[in-house]
Scaffold this motif. Structure first.
Motif, PDB file in Angstrom:
ATOM      1  N   TRP A   1      33.387  35.548  36.980  1.00 50.12           N
ATOM      2  CA  TRP A   1      32.874  34.639  38.008  1.00 50.12           C
ATOM      3  C   TRP A   1      34.047  34.077  38.788  1.00 50.12           C
ATOM      4  N   HIS A   2      33.884  33.973  40.101  1.00 52.48           N
ATOM      5  CA  HIS A   2      34.970  33.349  40.878  1.00 52.48           C
ATOM      6  C   HIS A   2      34.430  32.636  42.106  1.00 52.48           C
ATOM      7  N   GLU A   3      35.135  31.557  42.436  1.00 51.98           N
ATOM      8  CA  GLU A   3      34.833  30.782  43.642  1.00 51.98           C
ATOM      9  C   GLU A   3      36.131  30.139  44.093  1.00 51.98           C
ATOM     10  N   HIS A   4      36.265  29.945  45.394  1.00 47.73           N
ATOM     11  CA  HIS A   4      37.536  29.430  45.907  1.00 47.73           C
ATOM     12  C   HIS A   4      37.334  28.227  46.800  1.00 47.73           C
ATOM     13  N   GLY A   5      38.451  27.549  47.045  1.00 49.93           N
ATOM     14  CA  GLY A   5      38.397  26.435  47.975  1.00 49.93           C
ATOM     15  C   GLY A   5      39.788  25.985  48.371  1.00 49.93           C
TER      16      GLY A   5
ATOM     17  N   GLY B   1      30.003  34.245  53.526  1.00 51.36           N
ATOM     18  CA  GLY B   1      30.220  34.551  52.107  1.00 51.36           C
ATOM     19  C   GLY B   1      31.695  34.379  51.799  1.00 51.36           C
ATOM     20  N   ARG B   2      32.501  35.200  52.439  1.00 44.63           N
ATOM     21  CA  ARG B   2      33.956  35.084  52.405  1.00 44.63           C
ATOM     22  C   ARG B   2      34.435  35.285  53.832  1.00 44.63           C
ATOM     23  N   ARG B   3      35.259  34.369  54.332  1.00 39.83           N
ATOM     24  CA  ARG B   3      35.704  34.511  55.717  1.00 39.83           C
ATOM     25  C   ARG B   3      37.016  35.300  55.742  1.00 39.83           C
TER      26      ARG B   3
ATOM     27  N   ALA C   1      30.093  30.512  43.896  1.00 33.63           N
ATOM     28  CA  ALA C   1      30.624  31.444  42.898  1.00 33.63           C
ATOM     29  C   ALA C   1      29.808  32.737  42.859  1.00 33.63           C
ATOM     30  N   HIS C   2      30.501  33.824  42.633  1.00 34.64           N
ATOM     31  CA  HIS C   2      29.828  35.114  42.449  1.00 34.64           C
ATOM     32  C   HIS C   2      30.694  35.993  41.543  1.00 34.64           C
ATOM     33  N   ARG C   3      30.134  37.137  41.204  1.00 32.48           N
ATOM     34  CA  ARG C   3      30.955  38.119  40.485  1.00 32.48           C
ATOM     35  C   ARG C   3      30.506  39.516  40.876  1.00 32.48           C
ATOM     36  N   HIS C   4      31.426  40.465  40.689  1.00 35.72           N
ATOM     37  CA  HIS C   4      31.109  41.860  41.007  1.00 35.72           C
ATOM     38  C   HIS C   4      31.898  42.766  40.084  1.00 35.72           C
ATOM     39  N   ALA C   5      31.477  44.021  40.050  1.00 34.60           N
ATOM     40  CA  ALA C   5      32.166  44.963  39.177  1.00 34.60           C
ATOM     41  C   ALA C   5      33.568  45.273  39.712  1.00 34.60           C
TER      42      ALA C   5
ATOM     43  N   LEU D   1      42.718  39.390  55.073  1.00 36.98           N
ATOM     44  CA  LEU D   1      43.280  38.044  55.147  1.00 36.98           C
ATOM     45  C   LEU D   1      42.136  37.046  55.130  1.00 36.98           C
ATOM     46  N   GLN D   2      42.100  36.217  54.100  1.00 38.39           N
ATOM     47  CA  GLN D   2      41.013  35.248  53.933  1.00 38.39           C
ATOM     48  C   GLN D   2      41.505  33.860  54.321  1.00 38.39           C
ATOM     49  N   ILE D   3      40.677  33.176  55.109  1.00 41.17           N
ATOM     50  CA  ILE D   3      41.059  31.809  55.511  1.00 41.17           C
ATOM     51  C   ILE D   3      40.062  30.795  54.973  1.00 41.17           C
TER      52      ILE D   3
ATOM     53  N   LEU E   1      42.447  40.753  43.703  1.00 44.86           N
ATOM     54  CA  LEU E   1      43.684  39.991  43.502  1.00 44.86           C
ATOM     55  C   LEU E   1      43.993  39.232  44.774  1.00 44.86           C
ATOM     56  N   ARG E   2      44.810  38.192  44.647  1.00 42.50           N
ATOM     57  CA  ARG E   2      45.166  37.357  45.805  1.00 42.50           C
ATOM     58  C   ARG E   2      46.665  37.163  45.841  1.00 42.50           C
ATOM     59  N   PHE E   3      47.214  37.173  47.044  1.00 39.64           N
ATOM     60  CA  PHE E   3      48.610  36.784  47.228  1.00 39.64           C
ATOM     61  C   PHE E   3      48.611  35.735  48.340  1.00 39.64           C
TER      62      PHE E   3
ATOM     63  N   LEU F   1      41.982  51.593  48.391  1.00 40.94           N
ATOM     64  CA  LEU F   1      42.329  50.172  48.259  1.00 40.94           C
ATOM     65  C   LEU F   1      41.882  49.410  49.504  1.00 40.94           C
ATOM     66  N   TYR F   2      41.316  48.249  49.260  1.00 41.16           N
ATOM     67  CA  TYR F   2      40.886  47.351  50.342  1.00 41.16           C
ATOM     68  C   TYR F   2      41.887  46.212  50.433  1.00 41.16           C
ATOM     69  N   THR F   3      42.139  45.712  51.658  1.00 44.77           N
ATOM     70  CA  THR F   3      42.873  44.450  51.762  1.00 44.77           C
ATOM     71  C   THR F   3      42.399  43.663  52.970  1.00 44.77           C
TER      72      THR F   3
ATOM     73  N   GLN G   1      46.059  36.776  51.075  1.00 47.22           N
ATOM     74  CA  GLN G   1      45.705  38.192  51.174  1.00 47.22           C
ATOM     75  C   GLN G   1      44.843  38.554  49.973  1.00 47.22           C
ATOM     76  N   ASP G   2      43.702  39.163  50.229  1.00 49.18           N
ATOM     77  CA  ASP G   2      42.867  39.710  49.157  1.00 49.18           C
ATOM     78  C   ASP G   2      43.207  41.189  48.987  1.00 49.18           C
ATOM     79  N   GLY G   3      43.197  41.654  47.756  1.00 51.26           N
ATOM     80  CA  GLY G   3      43.301  43.092  47.491  1.00 51.26           C
ATOM     81  C   GLY G   3      42.180  43.463  46.538  1.00 51.26           C
ATOM     82  N   LEU G   4      41.448  44.495  46.852  1.00 49.85           N
ATOM     83  CA  LEU G   4      40.337  44.904  45.972  1.00 49.85           C
ATOM     84  C   LEU G   4      40.305  46.413  45.784  1.00 49.85           C
ATOM     85  N   ASP G   5      39.697  46.792  44.646  1.00 49.09           N
ATOM     86  CA  ASP G   5      39.476  48.217  44.383  1.00 49.09           C
ATOM     87  C   ASP G   5      38.079  48.640  44.847  1.00 49.09           C
ATOM     88  N   ILE G   6      37.494  47.845  45.743  1.00 49.58           N
ATOM     89  CA  ILE G   6      36.080  48.040  46.082  1.00 49.58           C
ATOM     90  C   ILE G   6      35.770  49.433  46.656  1.00 49.58           C
ATOM     91  N   PRO G   7      36.663  50.035  47.461  1.00 50.51           N
ATOM     92  CA  PRO G   7      36.335  51.403  47.918  1.00 50.51           C
ATOM     93  C   PRO G   7      36.230  52.384  46.747  1.00 50.51           C
TER      94      PRO G   7
HETATM   95  C1  1HN Z   1      35.342  39.117  47.602  1.00 49.37           C
HETATM   96  O1  1HN Z   1      34.513  38.819  46.587  1.00 49.37           O
HETATM   97  C2  1HN Z   1      36.277  38.193  48.006  1.00 49.37           C
HETATM   98  O2  1HN Z   1      35.741  36.625  46.347  1.00 49.37           O
HETATM   99  C3  1HN Z   1      37.134  38.500  49.024  1.00 49.37           C
HETATM  100  O3  1HN Z   1      37.144  36.056  47.830  1.00 49.37           O
HETATM  101  C4  1HN Z   1      37.078  39.696  49.673  1.00 49.37           C
HETATM  102  C5  1HN Z   1      36.068  41.832  49.954  1.00 49.37           C
HETATM  103  C6  1HN Z   1      35.150  42.752  49.599  1.00 49.37           C
HETATM  104  C7  1HN Z   1      34.266  42.499  48.578  1.00 49.37           C
HETATM  105  C8  1HN Z   1      34.311  41.302  47.891  1.00 49.37           C
HETATM  106  C9  1HN Z   1      36.378  36.877  47.340  1.00 49.37           C
HETATM  107  C10 1HN Z   1      36.137  40.627  49.292  1.00 49.37           C
HETATM  108  C11 1HN Z   1      35.259  40.349  48.252  1.00 49.37           C
END
Ligand code: 1HN
Length: 365
Positions: A152-156, A75-77, A111-115, A100-102, A119-121, A96-98, A167-173
Motif C-alpha cells: 500500500w502506498h500514498e504520498h503527500g 490519481g497521480r499528477r 492510498a492504493h496498491r498494484h502488482a 516526474l510527479q508533482i 521507486l522514487r528519486f 521501464l516507465y519513468t 522522479q517515479d520509476g516503475l516496471d509497469i510496462p
Molecule cells: C503510481 O502508482 C504512482 O503511486 C506513480 O505515485 C506513477 C505510474 C504508472 C502506474 C502507477 C504513485 C505511476 C503509478
C-alpha cells in the motif's frame, strides 16, 4: 527479412506460397519461416532510442500540470517520459516507465496498491512523505525510496511553501506485457502510519543486522535510502578503490538481508564520476534510466551525444554502447540510475561487454 545464409530462413516468395499463407491465416496459423529472422535477431534489436529529457524544459510544464488537474482527479499528477516507439506501453526505455510527479504544498493523495513495483528519486522540494505499508517515510532531494509491488502506498507534501517534484520509476510496462497487473484502492482510502517515521531505516539502515529478524519478502525491508548516506558511501569507496573503468565509483542500493537488488524486477545504483573522469564504453542487455543527481557532463549513447546537468534524465536502451564524461575539472558528478538487470540476471539473459581494440565481439551465449 530474407537472408541468404544456411541456418537462417531463406524461402523466397511465390503466388503458390502466398495462397498457402492465406489459408493458414484463416485458421489462425502462420509459417514460422516468414518471420523467423525477425523474431530471432542475431543480437538485441531494441525499439527504444537513446533520449535525453532536459529538466529545465520539462519543469515549467510539470508545474503547470498542478494548475490544470487536481491530484485527486489525476490519481497521480505525473508528466511521463515516453520513448517514441514505446508509446503504447508508456515506456521510457525497454520495459521501464519513468515520470516526474508533482505534489503541491499541503497536498496528499489516497492510498492504493498494484502488482507493479515503483521507486522514487526526489528532485526538489522539502516536505515529501510517502507511507509504504504503514511506514511513513520522509524524503528530501537526493533520497531514494521504494514502493515494492503489492505494498500500500500514498504520498503527500507537508511543506507550507514549496512544491515537491520527484522522479517515479516503475516496471509497469513489463508487468502489463506479462498480463500480471492488479490494482486496488485502499478500503479506508488512507493507511494509519506507525508511530515512528522511517522505521525501516532505523531498523535496517545500519551496518548491523538486528538479532532474530527474518525477512522473506522478495524486496528490500529498507524502504528509503538517504542522500547523505549514499554520498558518504561513494566518497568512502573512492578513497580505497579506483572504481570501474566503465562505471567509475558505482554502488548499488541493496536489500540489506540478501545483498541483492532492492526489488525483484528493478535495481538501482548511484555512481560517482570523479573530476574530469571519462569512462570506457560498454554495453549490456537490459535498459537503464539515468537521473543526474549532481554535476555536469555528457554521455555518448550509440554515437549520440547528450550534454547533461543536474536533474536531467536520459536513457540507455539494451545493447547500446555508452560512456560517460564528467566535464567539471574540480567537482565530482553523480548519476542515479535504475534498471531491469534483476530480470535479465534471473532469466539468464544478462550479457555485458566492454569495447575492445577490434570494436567489440560477439559475446558467448
Ligand atoms: C503510481 O502508482 C504512482 O503511486 C506513480 O505515485 C506513477 C505510474 C504508472 C502506474 C502507477 C504513485 C505511476 C503509478
Amino acid at each position: 527479412m530474407q537472408e541468404d545464409v544456411l541456418g537462417r530462413s531463406r524461402v523466397g516468395g511465390s503466388d503458390e506460397l502466398d495462397e498457402y499463407y492465406a489459408r493458414l491465416a484463416k485458421l489462425g496459423a502462420g509459417a514460422l519461416w516468414t518471420v523467423a529472422n525477425d523474431i530471432e535477431p542475431w543480437y538485441p534489436q531494441p525499439r527504444s532510442i537513446p533520449m535525453l529529457w532536459k529538466y529545465d524544459e520539462l519543469r515549467p510544464l510539470v508545474l503547470e500540470s498542478a494548475n490544470l488537474v487536481t491530484a485527486d482527479d489525476a490519481g497521480r499528477r505525473v508528466v511521463m517520459l515516453v520513448n517514441p516507439e514505446r508509446e503504447e506501453l508508456s515506456a521510457a526505455v525497454g520495459l521501464l516507465y519513468t515520470g516526474l510527479q508533482i505534489m503541491n504544498p499541503g497536498e496528499s493523495m489516497t492510498a492504493h496498491r498494484h502488482a507493479a513495483s515503483a521507486l522514487r528519486f526526489v528532485i526538489e522540494g522539502e516536505g515529501a512523505w510517502t507511507i509504504v505499508d504503514g511506514d511513513r517515510l520522509e524524503v528530501g532531494p537526493g533520497d531514494f525510496a521504494i514502493t515494492p509491488g503489492g505494498t500500500w502506498h500514498e504520498h503527500g507534501n507537508s511543506s507550507g511553501s514549496t512544491p515537491v517534484i520527484w522522479q517515479d520509476g516503475l516496471d509497469i510496462p513489463l508487468v502489463n506485457m506479462l498480463d500480471a497487473n492488479f490494482y486496488q484502492v485502499h478500503p479506508e482510502l488512507h493507511q494509519v502510519p506507525g508511530r515512528v517515521v522511517n522505521t525501516s531505516l532505523l531498523t535496517h539502515g545500519s551496518i548491523l543486522k538486528p538479532d532474530g529478524r527474518t525477512w522473506s519478502k522478495p524486496y528490500s525491508p529498507l524502504l528509503a535510502y538517504p542522500w547523505e548516506m549514499t554520498y558518504e558511501a561513494l566518497n568512502n569507496l573512492a578513497k580505497v578503490s579506483d572504481g570501474s573503468p566503465t562505471d567509475g565509483i558505482a554502488m548499488e542500493y541493496v536489500n540489506p538481508h540478501t545483498g541483492g537488488s532492492v526489488m525483484p524486477t528493478m535495481g538501482a545504483r548511484m555512481q560517482m564520476l570523479r573530476p574530469s573522469e571519462a569512462t570506457k564504453a560498454h554495453r549490456h542487455t537490459g535498459s537503464v534510466v539515468y537521473q543526474v543527481a549532481k554535476g555536469v557532463g555528457h554521455s555518448i549513447v550509440n554515437g549520440r551525444r547528450f550534454d547533461w546537468k543536474k536533474n536531467d534524465i536520459f536513457c540507455v536502451p539494451s545493447w547500446a554502447w555508452y560512456e560517460h564524461v564528467n566535464e567539471d575539472p574540480a567537482e565530482d558528478a553523480c548519476l542515479f540510475s535504475f534498471n531491469d538487470f534483476p530480470v535479465m540476471r534471473n532469466l539468464g539473459l544478462f550479457v555485458e561487454e566492454a569495447l575492445s581494440e577490434n570494436g567489440g565481439h560477439q559475446p558467448e551465449i
